[in-house]
Scaffold this motif. Structure first.
Motif, short mmCIF file in Angstrom:
data_model
loop_
_atom_site.label_atom_id
_atom_site.label_comp_id
_atom_site.label_asym_id
_atom_site.label_seq_id
_atom_site.Cartn_x
_atom_site.Cartn_y
_atom_site.Cartn_z
N LYS A 22 0.81 -1.02 -0.10
CA LYS A 22 0.15 0.08 -0.04
C LYS A 22 0.88 1.36 0.00
O LYS A 22 0.41 2.32 -0.82
CB LYS A 22 -0.84 -0.19 1.17
N ASN A 72 -7.64 3.10 -9.03
CA ASN A 72 -8.21 2.98 -8.17
C ASN A 72 -9.16 1.44 -7.88
O ASN A 72 -9.90 0.98 -6.89
CB ASN A 72 -8.57 3.91 -7.58
N TYR A 115 -8.76 -1.96 -6.32
CA TYR A 115 -9.69 -2.17 -4.68
C TYR A 115 -10.96 -3.03 -5.17
O TYR A 115 -11.53 -3.74 -4.08
CB TYR A 115 -9.66 -1.25 -3.83
N VAL A 157 -10.29 -6.41 -4.48
CA VAL A 157 -10.17 -6.82 -3.34
C VAL A 157 -10.95 -6.96 -2.62
O VAL A 157 -11.24 -7.88 -1.92
CB VAL A 157 -8.77 -5.88 -2.13
N TRP A 158 -11.77 -5.99 -2.87
CA TRP A 158 -13.64 -6.18 -2.38
C TRP A 158 -13.96 -8.06 -3.06
O TRP A 158 -14.27 -8.26 -2.05
CB TRP A 158 -14.15 -4.87 -2.53
N ILE A 197 -3.78 -4.27 -3.94
CA ILE A 197 -3.08 -2.98 -3.19
C ILE A 197 -2.91 -1.89 -3.86
O ILE A 197 -2.56 -0.74 -4.05
CB ILE A 197 -2.75 -4.05 -1.49
N GLY A 228 -4.32 -0.17 -6.39
CA GLY A 228 -5.14 0.53 -6.34
C GLY A 228 -5.16 1.47 -5.66
O GLY A 228 -5.33 2.78 -5.89
N THR A 229 -3.87 1.51 -4.52
CA THR A 229 -3.42 2.86 -4.09
C THR A 229 -2.43 4.03 -4.48
O THR A 229 -2.87 5.03 -4.54
CB THR A 229 -2.46 1.99 -2.30
N ILE A 248 -14.51 -1.19 1.84
CA ILE A 248 -13.66 -1.73 0.61
C ILE A 248 -14.24 -1.67 -0.25
O ILE A 248 -13.96 -0.81 -1.45
CB ILE A 248 -13.18 -3.57 0.94
N ALA A 307 -13.62 1.95 -3.10
CA ALA A 307 -13.04 1.08 -4.80
C ALA A 307 -13.62 2.16 -5.46
O ALA A 307 -13.67 2.11 -6.72
CB ALA A 307 -13.81 0.16 -4.69
#
Length: 590
Positions: free
Chosen positions: A61, A91, A95, A98-99, A118, A121-122, A178, A182
């Protein structure tokens, strides 16, 4: 009538205060990395991770939040709306996936793949940051400290804003948070991407700018106080869904309030003072710009020609001597007696990236930032586990606290450092040293684990960490110029993951898991040392939990010591740049 309204509407969309307010909105939901402390427990429990694995996701991250070379380069080739669009897509994909994994809607991925998601997304956040800072620093060249502080402050406050917005959703599970981070920032970025851009803000200087900044600061303080109050009420008292809805609606009103500034300036002020008309005149601006360019060329030669003792003179006498030398040099150049030669820039002028990289000042900034900001980021990434180890059930209260004080540190850091340079012509990095002293004390309090020290430590570390990100970008722009500001800023942000990799990914997680295994076995644990390798970094282990102050005692004391080293580096930078700041701001001292 309609024609006049159309002109005002066009002026409104080209107003630098509208761009600034839109950038504030983007930043207020774009700091998704600050919510990691809230989403890491659900990732840990859903995927059966241990603390080392969570720390490695945290490092991914931090890398995503800091590796911004690509958006820095893209600003030279793409319009800023294109940069924002790429950030929104990253983004959403990172994420969003991940969700899907955490909620069971997609197959479980290995740890290395989760680290990549991660990171992606970050990393979208770096596109938001770059677009917001580049556009607003260009639009407000005379107010760099306040502008950077406020924008970075809203990014730091985004953790508390997103957490409160999540409370409004009444979601049945933590995985919904999450999903929100996102989708939410991507929607906001796409909605604002055609507004956030340079609009020739240096031609929009008004006598009311001081009042406008005061209004923004007032909103910032009220917003931070309100969020702190709401957080404490929700933590101490059981509130109904209706009350939570009212709290969140008031939060949205406070966030929307600054739009009053550009609306008032465009639709309710018809007259400008003669001074403002002169500043807004395109012809005046162009002639002034061309004049400044010629002055810059001659000034570059003056730096080579002037006697050393000139820098030691009082400000008024120094300006007089420089003006005399400048006049003689300009006349000689016009007569052909002197040829203006190209040379490497001095501090305070525009540097290329390669020219800046060979300067000791840049590396002093980098390593001071790595130690100071890196230690703060270690706390942010491990805050949930730190509070759990000390027996606190609600870890989100500390996540919200550090987000709020991070915000106040950024806003306050920009404000007070601006006073230091404008009123006293003293180097801005002295404010960094003060912030790092606060952080050293905060880490020491974490180590001691005294009653209430978790709250005070969170306050001090949040303030100190936030101040770095208001002061450092402004300092870099003053010492190395605005020409390659995006590249310089994104290079300096690499200090964040570098510090976090060592302090969180290696030190904090290894000590935590070793102490947790001691407690799990109920006997002395054979000393294994602290080792690190990339294959081990991505390998799964059993879930462990540690209880008590011992979990982060050694880590926190080490971080406190590293902050002291950072203070020393910052003071060296102060000593080296006294002359630069005296030249930049000495003539404007009140």
């Amino acid at each position: 009538m309609m024609g006049r309204f159309g002109e005002k509407l066009t002026s409104f969309f080209n107003n630098r205060w509208l761009v600034f307010v839109a950038a504030m909105w983007l930043q207020s939901c774009g700091g998704v990395g600050y919510v990691f402390g809230s989403i890491s427990p659900v990732i840990k429990s859903s995927l059966s991770y241990n603390q080392k694995q969570v720390a490695r996701l945290g490092v991914a991250k931090d890398l995503g939040d800091s590796v911004g070379f690509l958006p820095g380069i893209l600003t030279d080739f793409l319009p800023l709306w294109g940069v924002l669009l790429i950030g929104a897509i990253q983004n959403l994909i990172g994420y969003g996936w991940v969700w899907l994994v955490v909620s069971g809607r997609a197959p479980v991925l290995p740890l290395w793949a989760m680290c990549i998601l991660i990171f992606v997304g970050t990393n979208g956040e770096t596109y938001f940051n770059t677009a917001a800072l580049v556009s607003c620093v260009q639009n407000f060249p005379k107010n760099r400290g306040p502008v950077v502080g406020i924008l970075k402050g809203f990014a730091g406050l985004s953790g508390a804003i997103l957490t409160q917005t999540y409370a409004l959703m009444h979601a049945p599970d933590q995985a919904s948070l999450i999903f929100m981070i996102a989708v939410g920032p991507a929607i906001v970025a796409i909605a604002l991407m055609f507004i956030i851009r340079p609009v020739g803000g240096h031609r929009q200087i008004r006598s009311s700018d001081g009042f406008s900044f005061t209004t923004i600061y007032g909103v910032c303080i009220i917003l931070a106080a309100y969020l702190m109050g709401v957080m404490l009420v929700q933590d101490l008292v059981s509130v109904s869904e209706t009350v939570i809805t009212i709290f969140t609606l008031i939060l949205f009103v406070l966030l929307l309030f600054p739009i009053v500034i550009p609306i008032t300036l465009n639709f309710f002020r018809d007259t400008k003072s003669p001074e403002e008309e002169a500043l807004l005149s395109p012809d005046n601006q162009e002639s002034s710009k061309s004049g400044d360019d010629s002055q810059d060329i001659i000034f570059s030669e003056i730096e080579d020609e002037k006697p050393k003792e000139v820098d030691l003179l009082p400000a008024s006498e120094r300006q007089k001597r420089i003006a005399q030398l400048q006049s003689r040099l300009a006349q000689a150049a016009a007569e052909g007696a002197v040829r203006i030669k190209k040379r490497r820039p001095h501090r305070g002028e525009d540097f290329t990236m390669m020219e800046a990289l060979v300067k000791a000042d840049l590396w002093l900034i980098f390593f001071s930032l790595m130690l100071g900001s890196g230690s703060g980021l270690t706390v942010i990434d491990n805050l949930g586990q730190m509070s759990e180890s000390l027996g606190y059930d609600n870890t989100q209260v500390f996540v919200s606290m550090i987000s709020i004080f991070n915000f106040l540190g950024r806003v306050g850091g920009g404000y007070f450092s601006e006073i230091v340079v404008s009123d006293y012509a003293y180097p801005r990095p002295i404010a960094i040293a003060v912030a790092q002293v606060f952080m050293a004390i905060g880490h020491f309090l974490f180590a001691m684990g005294w009653p209430g020290s978790m709250y005070v430590g969170t306050l001090l570390v949040g303030l100190g960490y936030g101040a770095h990100w208001a002061i450092i970008p402004a300092t870099a722009s003053e010492l190395f110029g605005l020409k390659k500001f995006a590249a310089l800023y994104n290079f300096l942000t690499l200090a964040n993951p570098a510090g976090s990799l060592i302090m969180s990914g290696v030190l904090a997680s290894s000590i935590y898991d070793r102490e947790a295994e001691k407690q799990a076995h109920g006997q002395n644990f054979m000393h294994r040392g602290i080792s690190f390798s990339f294959p081990n970094f991505l390998r799964a282990e059993d879930t462990l939990k540690c209880k008590g102050t011992i979990c982060f005692f050694v880590t926190s004391l080490t971080l406190s010591g590293l902050c002291v080293v950072a203070v020393i580096l910052s003071l060296i930078l102060v000593h080296r740049t006294k002359t630069v700041y005296r030249n930049l701001y000495g003539s404007s001292r009140r």
